[in-house]
Design a protein around this motif. Structure first.
Motif, PDB file in Angstrom:
ATOM      1  N   THR A 436     -10.220  -3.459   7.817  1.00 55.90           N
ATOM      2  CA  THR A 436     -10.730  -2.051   8.159  1.00 55.90           C
ATOM      3  C   THR A 436     -10.165  -0.836   7.658  1.00 55.90           C
ATOM      4  N   THR A 437      -8.639  -1.177   7.424  1.00 50.80           N
ATOM      5  CA  THR A 437      -7.794   0.016   7.389  1.00 50.80           C
ATOM      6  C   THR A 437      -8.323   0.822   5.966  1.00 50.80           C
ATOM      7  N   LEU A 438      -7.882   2.218   6.231  1.00 50.10           N
ATOM      8  CA  LEU A 438      -7.889   2.936   5.267  1.00 50.10           C
ATOM      9  C   LEU A 438      -6.608   3.487   4.507  1.00 50.10           C
ATOM     10  N   SER A 439      -5.609   2.724   4.789  1.00 55.36           N
ATOM     11  CA  SER A 439      -4.391   3.380   4.657  1.00 55.36           C
ATOM     12  C   SER A 439      -4.025   2.564   3.075  1.00 55.36           C
ATOM     13  N   GLN A 440      -3.427   3.509   2.156  1.00 60.86           N
ATOM     14  CA  GLN A 440      -3.330   3.066   0.816  1.00 60.86           C
ATOM     15  C   GLN A 440      -2.290   2.061   0.834  1.00 60.86           C
ATOM     16  N   THR A 441      -1.189   2.475   1.517  1.00 59.08           N
ATOM     17  CA  THR A 441       0.001   1.619   1.522  1.00 59.08           C
ATOM     18  C   THR A 441      -0.512   0.117   1.992  1.00 59.08           C
ATOM     19  N   GLU A 442      -1.231   0.068   3.258  1.00 58.86           N
ATOM     20  CA  GLU A 442      -1.484  -1.181   3.621  1.00 58.86           C
ATOM     21  C   GLU A 442      -2.623  -1.935   2.790  1.00 58.86           C
ATOM     22  N   LEU A 443      -3.459  -1.248   2.154  1.00 59.93           N
ATOM     23  CA  LEU A 443      -4.525  -1.803   1.273  1.00 59.93           C
ATOM     24  C   LEU A 443      -3.992  -2.499  -0.013  1.00 59.93           C
ATOM     25  N   ARG A 444      -2.987  -1.444  -0.379  1.00 62.08           N
ATOM     26  CA  ARG A 444      -2.253  -2.006  -1.435  1.00 62.08           C
ATOM     27  C   ARG A 444      -1.454  -3.534  -1.413  1.00 62.08           C
ATOM     28  N   THR A 445      -1.067  -3.627  -0.153  1.00 60.30           N
ATOM     29  CA  THR A 445      -0.483  -4.962   0.068  1.00 60.30           C
ATOM     30  C   THR A 445      -1.275  -5.961   0.391  1.00 60.30           C
ATOM     31  N   ILE A 446      -2.494  -5.777   1.049  1.00 59.30           N
ATOM     32  CA  ILE A 446      -3.676  -6.680   1.303  1.00 59.30           C
ATOM     33  C   ILE A 446      -4.333  -7.039  -0.233  1.00 59.30           C
ATOM     34  N   VAL A 447      -4.539  -5.990  -1.084  1.00 59.51           N
ATOM     35  CA  VAL A 447      -5.280  -6.582  -2.185  1.00 59.51           C
ATOM     36  C   VAL A 447      -4.418  -7.266  -3.060  1.00 59.51           C
ATOM     37  N   ARG A 448      -3.063  -7.354  -3.133  1.00 61.71           N
ATOM     38  CA  ARG A 448      -1.908  -7.919  -3.590  1.00 61.71           C
ATOM     39  C   ARG A 448      -2.006  -9.185  -3.234  1.00 61.71           C
ATOM     40  N   ARG A 449      -2.025  -9.331  -1.975  1.00 61.54           N
ATOM     41  CA  ARG A 449      -1.952 -10.701  -1.492  1.00 61.54           C
ATOM     42  C   ARG A 449      -3.407 -11.520  -1.723  1.00 61.54           C
TER      43      ARG A 449
END
Length: 530
Positions: A436-449
């Motif tokens: 649910t996060t919209l943070s670019q930094t958090e989403l970058r980590t999530i999509v890479r994982r």
């Protein structure tokens, strides 16, 4: 029974060659035997179809799995394997692995270029068919250039058949020019190709494959808007989706399903592949365990409630490390206690006394993990005679490419979350909590994982960690495997003996130009640091 025409490529070409040679007793003996002669070929639509069929034989297959073994998520199991030296950093331009990938790609490029130069000689009023075949060839050539650019960076851009002398004078083109060419080729090809084929032609390159590869290429190149646009076009075709079962995705039952955009097709007996004998645990008729998963990968899979195992609130217990984990883990990796194709339980602990025990033989997995994708009970009877198709591009990658590209451009909206969450919980047997996060930094980590665990052993991770510039952080160091109870009952973690992976930031982000190629052509300059 499979009926796909592409699975009879070798047989068809062999028969056609015999027919061509025997159809005219007056044919001169000077007709070349290393290529299709314009004097006797390129006359009919059948000739054109047979020629384009032959181009598919230069596609990758099990070698894509070997690429992951050069990263943190897998390991080359035998230390005398040529690519083990790449893991250790003790390789250079003389490596046969480095040379082999280069030659495989340029062999495919030459074949496709030759086809495109000659197909218009065919007398045909079926313009749509000829254009389709041209589109197939363009995609197959672009596919080879994507690999070359990702492996080596600047490489010669060859778009026509060349003589030996011309080959000895080739110079490298900037990698930006290679990406430009790839995007142009795939855009042109997409306009020539159908979205689907009849059942008898399943496996041919489609418009979706062209657009999907364009999305991949532009993501690799850091051209995020182009990558997002190409991925979006695939999504809007409305003919692809996630297969309902991740567990069954790499089995015969799922072949040619709606998730597959592009694959290398095989058939038992006629055109087989030995993927079972390469990857299976040693107890499975001397399975080779050539490339094995690492603890680094296994630890990336979240718990069922979406927490990392490093989170104190995750409930992770190292004594039962695979309980309550993302189901993609057990569908991708053979874990302790799993039932193997032969019907026995997988018991890799050094204390187990089984054929799969770590240290029992140099062939058994040195990490205690084995790859499960493509290892199917149907192939146990004859491990070198598998007919399973090797997937080269699937819809989950398109979704993750779209999401990553939009994240990198800062265009974070509901469509980004929808793409990621479809991969996380859009199947019947994968139900990770929605992001649910919209943070670019958090989403970058999530999509890479997500890319790492979803596409494990599918040949993407090496290129991913190179473009993310994280290879120098994740690759170096010892290789670890399973955690088990030792003879005293204490927990112990396997560490692979005498292996310390190396990554030199000054040169390992690109492979060297093969030395044999430079010996033949001194005009080929070497990559930095080599």
């Amino acid at each position: 029974m499979k009926t796909n025409k592409l699975k009879y490529i070798i047989l068809s070409l062999a028969v056609s060659t015999i027919a061509l040679v025997s159809c005219d007793n007056d044919l001169l003996e000077t007709v070349p035997n290393d290529r299709l002669s314009v004097d006797v070929f390129w006359r009919t639509e059948t000739d054109a179809k047979l020629a384009v069929n032959g181009l598919y034989t230069d596609l990758d297959s099990t070698n894509i799995i070997s690429w992951d073994a050069l990263t943190d998520i897998a390991h080359t199991n035998q230390n005398f394997d040529v690519q083990a030296y790449i893991e250790l950093g003790t390789y250079d331009g003389t490596s046969s692995k480095v040379l082999g990938e280069w030659r495989r790609a340029y062999r495919g490029i030459r074949a496709t270029s030759y086809f495109l130069e000659n197909v218009d000689k065919v007398a045909s009023t079926n313009t749509a068919l000829i254009n389709q075949l041209k589109g197939e060839a363009k995609v197959l050539r672009a596919y080879q250039y994507i690999k070359l650019a990702a492996f080596y960076g600047d490489v010669p851009l060859v778009t026509s058949s060349i003589t030996i002398d011309e080959g000895r004078a080739l110079v490298k083109s900037p990698v930006s020019a290679i990406w430009d060419f790839i995007d142009k080729e795939l855009t042109e090809a997409a306009a020539l190709l159908p979205t689907t084929y009849p059942a008898t032609d399943k496996g041919r390159v489609t418009q979706g494959a062209a657009l999907g590869l364009a999305a991949r290429a532009n993501l690799y190149a850091g051209r995020y808007q182009k990558a997002a646009d190409a991925a979006d076009k695939v999504m809007k075709l409305g003919i692809y989706g996630l297969y309902e079962s991740y567990e069954k995705l790499f089995t015969y039952a799922a072949e040619n399903n709606k998730e597959v955009l592009f694959d290398r097709q095989f058939i038992k007996d006629t055109y087989p592949i030995n993927v079972f004998s390469i990857l299976a645990p040693y107890s499975q008729k001397n399975g080779g365990s050539a490339y094995v998963p690492t603890k680094a990968l296994v630890d990336m899979y979240e718990t069922l409630d979406g927490k990392l195992i490093t989170d104190a609130a995750s409930g992770y217990n190292p004594a039962t490390p695979y309980a309550n984990r993302d189901t993609r883990l057990k569908y991708s990796v053979f874990l302790d206690g799993d039932i193997l194709p032969s019907g026995i339980a997988f018991k890799p602990a050094p204390t187990s006394g089984t054929a799969d025990a770590v240290g029992s033989t140099y062939i058994a997995s040195t990490t205690g993990f084995n790859i499960k994708k493509y290892i199917i009970a149907d192939d146990y009877a004859n491990p070198v005679n598998s007919g399973i198709n090797i997937i080269l591009l699937r819809y989950a990658e398109i979704l993750l490419t779209y999401a990553e590209a939009k994240i990198e451009t800062g265009q974070i909206d509901a469509s980004v979350l929808a793409a990621i969450n479809a991969v996380r919980n859009g199947r019947n047997d994968v139900k990770q909590p929605s992001v649910t996060t919209l943070s670019q930094t958090e989403l970058r980590t999530i999509v890479r994982r997500e890319r790492t665990v979803e596409l494990a052993f599918e040949g993407q991770h090496l290129f991913d960690i190179r473009r993310w510039k994280t290879a120098e952080k994740v690759i170096p160091g010892p290789v670890y495997g399973i955690t088990y109870k030792d003879a005293s009952g204490a927990l112990a973690t396997v560490q692979v003996v005498s292996v310390n992976k190396t990554f030199d930031v000054s040169r390992h982000y690109l492979w060297p130009v093969p030395q044999k190629e430079r010996d033949l052509n001194p005009s080929l300059t070497q990559n930095p640091g080599w």
